[in-house]
Motif scaffolding. Structure first.
Motif, PDB file in Angstrom:
ATOM      1  N   UNK A  12     -82.776  53.723 -12.836  1.00  0.00           N
ATOM      2  CA  UNK A  12     -82.241  54.159 -11.013  1.00  0.00           C
ATOM      3  C   UNK A  12     -82.848  55.444 -10.833  1.00  0.00           C
ATOM      4  N   UNK A  13     -83.353  56.435 -11.995  1.00  0.00           N
ATOM      5  CA  UNK A  13     -83.168  57.978 -11.878  1.00  0.00           C
ATOM      6  C   UNK A  13     -82.800  58.797 -11.308  1.00  0.00           C
ATOM      7  N   UNK A  14     -81.254  58.313 -11.682  1.00  0.00           N
ATOM      8  CA  UNK A  14     -80.818  59.256 -10.477  1.00  0.00           C
ATOM      9  C   UNK A  14     -80.273  60.484 -11.560  1.00  0.00           C
ATOM     10  N   UNK A  15     -80.808  62.128 -12.386  1.00  0.00           N
ATOM     11  CA  UNK A  15     -80.258  63.004 -12.441  1.00  0.00           C
ATOM     12  C   UNK A  15     -78.667  63.100 -12.817  1.00  0.00           C
ATOM     13  N   UNK A  16     -77.822  63.141 -11.805  1.00  0.00           N
ATOM     14  CA  UNK A  16     -76.748  63.438 -12.110  1.00  0.00           C
ATOM     15  C   UNK A  16     -76.291  62.237 -13.983  1.00  0.00           C
ATOM     16  N   UNK A  17     -76.717  60.857 -13.651  1.00  0.00           N
ATOM     17  CA  UNK A  17     -76.896  60.273 -14.500  1.00  0.00           C
ATOM     18  C   UNK A  17     -77.520  61.016 -16.207  1.00  0.00           C
ATOM     19  N   UNK A  18     -78.546  61.289 -16.345  1.00  0.00           N
ATOM     20  CA  UNK A  18     -79.219  62.335 -16.963  1.00  0.00           C
ATOM     21  C   UNK A  18     -78.319  63.050 -17.944  1.00  0.00           C
ATOM     22  N   UNK A  19     -77.848  63.367 -16.625  1.00  0.00           N
ATOM     23  CA  UNK A  19     -77.107  65.264 -17.423  1.00  0.00           C
ATOM     24  C   UNK A  19     -76.086  64.835 -17.774  1.00  0.00           C
TER      25      UNK A  19
ATOM     26  N   UNK B 116     -67.634  58.775 -14.427  1.00  0.00           N
ATOM     27  CA  UNK B 116     -66.455  59.297 -15.722  1.00  0.00           C
ATOM     28  C   UNK B 116     -65.473  58.404 -15.158  1.00  0.00           C
ATOM     29  N   UNK B 117     -64.898  58.343 -13.559  1.00  0.00           N
ATOM     30  CA  UNK B 117     -63.799  57.732 -13.397  1.00  0.00           C
ATOM     31  C   UNK B 117     -63.914  56.524 -13.516  1.00  0.00           C
TER      32      UNK B 117
ATOM     33  N   UNK C 136     -64.562  70.215  -9.733  1.00  0.00           N
ATOM     34  CA  UNK C 136     -66.257  70.574 -10.592  1.00  0.00           C
ATOM     35  C   UNK C 136     -66.642  68.872 -10.204  1.00  0.00           C
ATOM     36  N   UNK C 137     -68.011  69.054 -10.820  1.00  0.00           N
ATOM     37  CA  UNK C 137     -69.193  68.073 -11.680  1.00  0.00           C
ATOM     38  C   UNK C 137     -68.462  66.661 -11.019  1.00  0.00           C
ATOM     39  N   UNK C 138     -68.841  67.027  -8.916  1.00  0.00           N
ATOM     40  CA  UNK C 138     -67.839  65.631  -8.290  1.00  0.00           C
ATOM     41  C   UNK C 138     -68.743  64.453  -8.553  1.00  0.00           C
ATOM     42  N   UNK C 139     -69.948  64.432  -8.197  1.00  0.00           N
ATOM     43  CA  UNK C 139     -70.867  63.456  -8.750  1.00  0.00           C
ATOM     44  C   UNK C 139     -69.983  62.446 -10.398  1.00  0.00           C
ATOM     45  N   UNK C 140     -70.673  62.901 -11.446  1.00  0.00           N
ATOM     46  CA  UNK C 140     -70.347  62.970 -12.688  1.00  0.00           C
ATOM     47  C   UNK C 140     -68.965  62.551 -12.548  1.00  0.00           C
ATOM     48  N   UNK C 141     -67.935  63.542 -12.483  1.00  0.00           N
ATOM     49  CA  UNK C 141     -66.494  63.227 -12.943  1.00  0.00           C
ATOM     50  C   UNK C 141     -66.286  61.801 -11.563  1.00  0.00           C
TER      51      UNK C 141
ATOM     52  N   UNK D 115     -63.065  59.415 -21.593  1.00  0.00           N
ATOM     53  CA  UNK D 115     -64.144  59.375 -20.121  1.00  0.00           C
ATOM     54  C   UNK D 115     -62.684  59.471 -19.222  1.00  0.00           C
ATOM     55  N   UNK D 116     -62.394  58.587 -18.714  1.00  0.00           N
ATOM     56  CA  UNK D 116     -61.662  58.387 -17.406  1.00  0.00           C
ATOM     57  C   UNK D 116     -60.807  59.906 -17.569  1.00  0.00           C
ATOM     58  N   UNK D 117     -60.018  60.453 -18.865  1.00  0.00           N
ATOM     59  CA  UNK D 117     -59.371  61.451 -18.953  1.00  0.00           C
ATOM     60  C   UNK D 117     -60.117  63.046 -18.327  1.00  0.00           C
TER      61      UNK D 117
END
Length: 458
Positions: free
Chosen positions: A48-55, A222-223, A214-219, A202-204
């Motif tokens: 996908x090239x999505x930066x948040x996945x790399x982060x 993970x959920x 915090x870190x809305x897209x990354x969070x 990861x879920x917790x």
């Protein structure tokens, strides 16, 4: 037999091994699941090239590095103890399962060593596809390590493919040794447990970030990923656990009798929800049970019968209380994970997942459940095998080294001290990284900054 403070060397050796393996199993289990999670993130990032996945991948790789290092350090101690405290075990059983540990080094360790450096330090130094491949290879390597360790451990429960000559187990059929009767069930059960454990961590973590804003897209990622794995793997684990139980009933009936606190085999067994097994009186005290349900679970027939503890001589029975109670801890956590997964998926479907604080708040504290279940399961497995270290071949009391009880006691005290200091620091460091959270990198494919040289273009 010489004792120290009223305890003999065999019991000290067992306590020492139980203590060190309880610490050790936490980290490889987490590393196996976490490496697969990181590889999945990188595949998604590559596509996908999505930066948040790399982060996210970089963030969890740092945590993986610490966990992997602590797993390696604690694993060395396990093999060290085989020589110091369990030399008779190594002498008698070594020819049959010793090579399996060598195969782990030749396959899993070599594979991990070849690609681990790229995974940890190659983010800005190799193309994204190569880094993703390295992460996949590390994930495969950690799973291979589990394969060989579980093969050796399973053989100790269901020995096959060998013959005894002059009291030594000699291999006859390596295929039968590796794929012994309990291995497919034990390996599958353990691998699912590692992925469930990591999914819950990861879920917790994601739930805590969501609640903190915090870190809305990354969070949210993970959920979603943790919850999806939980919803798929929790029911699968219950199915595999049932198959594993049937296999154990066939090959280790005394263990199953202890798990169920089942004494009398002359009638169908109830499912004992709670009791205090009295091993001297050979009965249960304060029993709360459901009639015939134990037989239905073990034999798939409500009127079925299976061996009870009274069918075995007292010296051939495993300690009942730890096996009985730890089995209920493991099963109880498994059912709780099933409930968490299904509840979360329902809230996700109703688009209320991230607004349901009543669900997310306790979820943020649920991360240790998987580790507790793994340790409880290992207690059931290993204590339930007693009094045998290799089932039907070698008793635990006959497998120890001729070492003084005081010597083992001193080494146990030193291990406790060192482990608590070293691993407390490591766990605290992981906790700090989790609190700090995933920090995005501006240009993931840029080469590291360095001074210009005379050969560089102006």
């Amino acid at each position: 037999m010489e004792t120290f403070a009223g305890v003999d060397a065999t019991l000290f050796a067992r306590i020492q091994f139980a203590f060190t393996v309880s610490f050790h199993i936490i980290f490889p289990a987490f590393s196996i699941g976490l490496s697969a999670f990181i590889a999945t993130l990188e595949v998604r990032w590559l596509r996908s090239g999505e930066q948040y996945l790399h982060t996210l991948a970089r963030f969890w790789t740092k945590i993986f590095a610490v966990s992997f290092a602590m797993g390696v350090v604690s694993g060395i101690v396990m093999e060290y103890q085989l020589g110091t405290n369990w030399s008779r075990f190594s002498e008698i059983i070594g020819p049959a399962i010793g090579p399996l540990f060598g195969y782990e080094v030749l396959t899993a360790f070599f594979l991990e060593a070849s690609f681990l450096g790229i995974m940890l330090f190659g983010w800005n130094r190799v193309p994204p596809w190569l880094h993703t491949l390295a992460s996949i290879m590390v994930a495969v390597g950690t799973a291979l390590s589990g394969f060989w360790i579980l093969a050796a451990n399973s053989w100790m429960h269901t020995p096959a493919g060998f013959e005894m000559r002059n009291g030594i187990a000699y291999p006859l059929d390596w295929w039968a040794i590796i794929f012994n009767p309990s291995f497919p069930y034990r390996f599958t059960h353990m691998m699912i447990a590692t992925y469930l454990t990591t999914s819950l961590v990861v879920l917790a973590t994601g739930a805590r970030y969501v609640l903190a804003g915090k870190f809305e897209r990354e969070a949210r990622t993970m959920v979603h990923m943790g919850l999806g794995m939980l919803a798929v793997l929790a029911p699968l684990q219950i199915l595999v656990g049932d198959l594993h139980g049937l296999n154990t009933s066939k090959h280790q009936p005394a263990k199953v009798a202890a798990m169920e606190a089942h004494w009398d085999s002359s009638h169908p067994a109830p499912l004992v929800l709670f009791a205090w097994p009295d091993e001297k009186a050979e009965r249960n005290i304060a029993e709360i049970s459901i009639p015939k349900l134990g037989s239905l679970i073990i034999t798939h027939d409500p009127n079925g019968k299976f061996p009870g503890l009274l069918d075995f001589a007292p010296e051939d029975r495993p300690p009942v209380k730890p096996v009985f109670f730890m089995f209920r801890v493991m099963v109880g956590i498994g059912l709780l994970l099933l409930a968490i997964g299904f509840t979360g998926v329902y809230l996700w479907w109703r688009k209320r997942l991230f607004s349901a604080t009543w669900f997310l708040k306790p979820l943020g504290y649920a991360w240790p459940l998987g580790f507790i279940a793994i340790i409880a399961g290992w207690i059931v497995t290993e204590v339930g095998r007693q009094p045998w270290i290799a089932y039907g071949i070698l008793r635990t009391a006959d497998a120890t080294s001729p070492v003084a009880a005081s010597t083992v006691a001193i080494s146990l005290a030193l291990f406790v001290l060192v482990y608590f200091v070293v691993f407390s620091i490591g766990i605290f460091y992981i906790y700090r990284m989790l609190r700090r959270g995933p920090k995005p990198v501006e240009d993931p494919n840029a080469l590291p900054n360095r001074p210009l040289s005379a050969g560089d273009p102006a």
